[in-house]
Design an enzyme around this catalytic site. Structure first.
Site, PDB file in Angstrom:
ATOM      1  CE1 TYR A 130      -4.223   1.763   0.219  1.00  0.00           C
ATOM      2  CE2 TYR A 130      -2.680   3.339   1.114  1.00  0.00           C
ATOM      3  CZ  TYR A 130      -3.903   2.982   0.683  1.00  0.00           C
ATOM      4  OH  TYR A 130      -4.829   3.967   0.533  1.00  0.00           O
ATOM      5  CD  GLN A 191     -11.313   2.401  -1.257  1.00  0.00           C
ATOM      6  OE1 GLN A 191     -11.725   2.268  -0.032  1.00  0.00           O
ATOM      7  NE2 GLN A 191     -11.305   3.229  -1.923  1.00  0.00           N
ATOM      8  CG  ASN A 214      -6.559   6.624   5.442  1.00  0.00           C
ATOM      9  OD1 ASN A 214      -6.595   5.291   5.680  1.00  0.00           O
ATOM     10  ND2 ASN A 214      -6.981   7.367   4.450  1.00  0.00           N
ATOM     11  CB  SER A 237       6.808   9.216  13.454  1.00  0.00           C
ATOM     12  OG  SER A 237       8.350   8.851  13.129  1.00  0.00           O
ATOM     13  CD  GLN A 259      10.964  11.030  14.037  1.00  0.00           C
ATOM     14  OE1 GLN A 259       9.786  10.476  13.883  1.00  0.00           O
ATOM     15  NE2 GLN A 259      11.735  10.768  12.866  1.00  0.00           N
ATOM     16  CG  HIS A 262       7.201  12.386  10.086  1.00  0.00           C
ATOM     17  ND1 HIS A 262       7.200  12.077   8.640  1.00  0.00           N
ATOM     18  CD2 HIS A 262       8.515  11.917  10.398  1.00  0.00           C
ATOM     19  CE1 HIS A 262       8.304  11.616   8.386  1.00  0.00           C
ATOM     20  NE2 HIS A 262       9.193  11.628   9.445  1.00  0.00           N
ATOM     21  CD  GLU A 327       9.102   5.263  14.220  1.00  0.00           C
ATOM     22  OE1 GLU A 327       8.726   6.458  14.813  1.00  0.00           O
ATOM     23  OE2 GLU A 327       8.876   4.954  12.907  1.00  0.00           O
ATOM     24  CG  HIS A 328      13.416   6.792  14.631  1.00  0.00           C
ATOM     25  ND1 HIS A 328      12.153   7.573  14.447  1.00  0.00           N
ATOM     26  CD2 HIS A 328      13.538   5.939  13.825  1.00  0.00           C
ATOM     27  CE1 HIS A 328      11.641   6.922  13.495  1.00  0.00           C
ATOM     28  NE2 HIS A 328      12.546   6.294  12.827  1.00  0.00           N
ATOM     29  CG  ASP A 361      13.459   8.866   8.349  1.00  0.00           C
ATOM     30  OD1 ASP A 361      13.278   7.724   9.021  1.00  0.00           O
ATOM     31  OD2 ASP A 361      13.431   9.997   8.863  1.00  0.00           O
ATOM     32  CD  GLU A 415      -1.376 -33.813  25.294  1.00  0.00           C
ATOM     33  OE1 GLU A 415      -1.611 -33.812  23.964  1.00  0.00           O
ATOM     34  OE2 GLU A 415      -0.445 -33.241  25.930  1.00  0.00           O
ATOM     35  CG  HIS A 420      -2.657 -37.693  18.534  1.00  0.00           C
ATOM     36  ND1 HIS A 420      -3.933 -37.291  18.239  1.00  0.00           N
ATOM     37  CD2 HIS A 420      -1.935 -36.484  18.187  1.00  0.00           C
ATOM     38  CE1 HIS A 420      -3.921 -36.180  17.883  1.00  0.00           C
ATOM     39  NE2 HIS A 420      -2.872 -35.542  17.831  1.00  0.00           N
TER      40      HIS A 420
END
Lengths: 429, 429
Positions: A130, A191, A214, A237, A259, A262, A327-328, A361, A415, A420
């Site tokens: 995506y 979709q 999104n 982020s 950051q 963003h 994250e960073h 990045d 069991e 088995h």
């Protein structure tokens, strides 16, 4: 003004805990909308895609075309400035080299009981990518998602991207051309994710779906997890910068703002052991914001989610950083390795004063798709492994069955699983 | 009677596609119930756990006790027959040995541009293990879930298990003792999963939750994916057996029934190139069912979900097997490696006539927590990696910034992210 904390203050522990627990993720409940979209694409296929695209992206797929052609990608690559073409090619080469080292090893061997044991890795057949439309259509994200799949050996990569009003970013197409993507569909939103997971007459289903999007795209991936593999649940982020007074405050301010710019929900946090440096960095941030075309976003993010935390020393700082599991993480100090040795949870670490996060990045090589929202406690950045799966195998002969079979029979009986037990017992001699 | 298909028949392609697409998973929509339970545990903590336990498991945690003590586990291990204790210990040792080989390698090095690049793996801090109560309380599952976490180096493992009416299976406690689990909570259901994810006053939160459970437990894990890591979305168990006429039909029948006896939704499929063998195996299944204490379940599963597929040869069979992407695949033929080379999608493969799947359920070593419902197309069995995460890192010096920084600046500017560009440009010389 960002939050300012001092570990010497009496209420520090409570204030820091509040910072750790603060939720920055939107709680917009799009789950019912998404469920409806997924159901309709599953039932109606391409007709549903055309209808949603007309409604949300304002173009008719049967007029504008369903797919971006390889010729369009080639033309886009030729149209962009040489400097950018070279930069994308350098990025692709370096990302490829880094990810090549992630390829897992197969194993195969016979143990002391005569049991052959092993594991074999293989790529998924098809991956879906995506790519957002509009402002967040980043060619760098495209490379970061596609290259691990290519290195894994995925033979089919299908990209989907919305083209609002029919428009598409030529830099994204140029990156697609460099990455070797040959299948691009002009559909987006939940979709498009549904089409990749279930398949339609035009779009064959894939096995794994990655890439940012999104709230609708993220929720679609979450709902389809299990039907297909997905990369991760991504949130806003974030960066933590650990910096001493020897840093140039302008550099550190730029790192924090990289950051903040963003999104208003992004988060930048500075840990320092020097109050004067904290002041200098804060002042530099305020000076730099007005110069940025992204200044409004950066200012909002820094004011609401930014923080400067003054600590006595790094031994106090590092356990706090671990609670944030960022994250960073930049370690802008004399001996970054000593601090890195204390880090348990971080997506990606940037060692030393000459290593700004932004270089990672784009062109350094490691993936920039990383766990956010404290998920570095349990998850990793995107890698070749996300596009592969492991098949374990074993083989016994009569001696091996005799050696370990009786224990299997005993456990199966205990069991309450007699078939088995029988399947092993019949082979004992 | 199970489905019987012959690849020579005109309608084979459609009938096989229907088999591949058949959904065996319950569609019971428990998602709202689960959402409500998760919210209440998050808000009310231990009080909610006590209330749900009184309602669903019919005992008062404040009377029966919240935790199973280590002394109870020790006593359970001492109470079970020596044969079972030995079998559990053999299983634990072999599972440990197999999983030790899954431990990933760290990397660290400097490339031609002078960029230091690497990746470091570390264990999560805490793992939660769900162990079902009642019929499906399998000590083998406990070992299969805990041992990879132990091998990964997870320092805290918290087990939750419902104890309906206060009762708990001593074999499960014995396995917990062998595996070294020291924290066991007598709570189950979605509420136990919520407690592990969010934490309560008594139960500290964990980072990853694994282990099988009913529809409520599975839905709770699905909803909490992202708050914590989870193992996988699991469905009914399945086996595909590829067998030629040289097999003993009784053995193959037992292998098929070893899946059928799990649950009415389980699936067993035989591929063979010999019609007489197909008849003999089918007859053996019918003969064996009445002898099994699990016969009613096995008969229902075999009749509704079982299938025998007659093929011309293995070259025809293997692409069909790949479409099923089975959890378990037995290759009971002369040259199983030749067929295995053609397999793209399977959770675990059992090579040759002397390797019944059930030996892998207990003592062989590979994990028996495997992808079901065609998910072997994109996912793998439980492993050490499910309890670890990777931190990438990089370090630049002036030369490295000068070498790759300009490309990062160009791309950042093209993406409209000026603070990203500035953070690199400031360091160029």
């Amino acid at each position: 003004m960002p939050l300012r904390l001092d570990s010497r203050d009496g209420d520090f522990a409570a204030a820091f805990t509040a910072l750790v627990d603060a939720r920055r993720e939107a709680d917009a409940d799009v789950s019912r909308d998404v469920t409806a979209i997924l159901r309709r694409v599953r039932a109606e296929g391409d007709a549903a895609l055309a209808d949603y695209t007309a409604r949300f992206d304002r173009h008719d797929l049967n007029v504008s075309g369903w797919a971006v052609t390889p010729a369009e990608c080639r033309a886009a690559l030729e149209s962009i400035p040489t400097e950018l073409r070279d930069a994308l090619q350098l990025a692709a080469a370096r990302i490829t080299a880094y990810h090549e080292k992630q390829k897992p090893q197969d194993s195969d061997g016979v143990d002391g009981a005569g049991v052959r044991l092993g594991a074999r890795w293989s790529a998924v057949d098809a991956a879906g990518l995506y790519v957002p439309g509009g402002r967040a259509a980043y060619p760098s994200s495209l490379l970061m998602n596609v290259i691990p799949a290519k290195v894994a050996g995925v033979s089919r990569i299908a990209m989907v991207t919305p083209t609002p009003g029919g428009e598409i970013n030529p830099l994204v197409l140029a990156a697609a051309q460099i990455a070797g993507i040959e299948e691009i569909w002009r559909v987006g939103g939940a979709q498009a994710v549904a089409a990749l997971a279930y398949g339609t007459d035009r779009i064959r289903p894939v096995d794994v779906i990655t890439g940012p999007g999104n709230a609708w795209v993220a929720e679609a991936k979450r709902q389809l997890y299990g039907v297909v593999g997905i990369d991760m649940v991504a949130g806003p982020s974030e960066i933590v910068v650990v910096a001493d007074a020897k840093n140039d405050p302008e550099w550190i301010a730029a790192d924090l703002l990289s950051q903040s710019e963003h999104d208003p929900t992004s988060q930048s946090i500075l840990f320092t052991d020097d109050a004067a440096f904290a002041d200098a960095a804060a002042a530099a941030v305020e000076r730099q914001i007005p110069r940025l075309s992204t200044g409004a976003v950066a200012a909002a993010s820094w004011a609401v989610n930014g923080a400067i935390i003054l600590v006595r020393d790094w031994d106090e700082a590092m356990p706090l950083v671990d609670r944030l599991a960022p994250e960073h993480l930049e370690l802008a100090v004399d001996d970054p390795d000593a601090l890195f040795a204390q880090v348990r949870h971080a997506g990606s670490v940037f060692l030393g004063r000459m290593t700004p996060e932004a270089v990672g990045d784009y062109v350094a090589g490691p993936n920039h798709v990383l766990p956010t929202g404290r998920r570095a406690r349990f998850s990793s950045g995107l890698s070749v492994l996300d596009f592969m799966k492991r098949t374990s195998f074993l083989g016994l002969d009569q001696g091996a069955v005799n050696a370990i079979g009786p224990a299997a029979v005993a456990l199966a009986k205990a069991e309450g699983l007699p078939a088995h037990a029988a399947s092993v017992a019949l082979r004992l001699q």
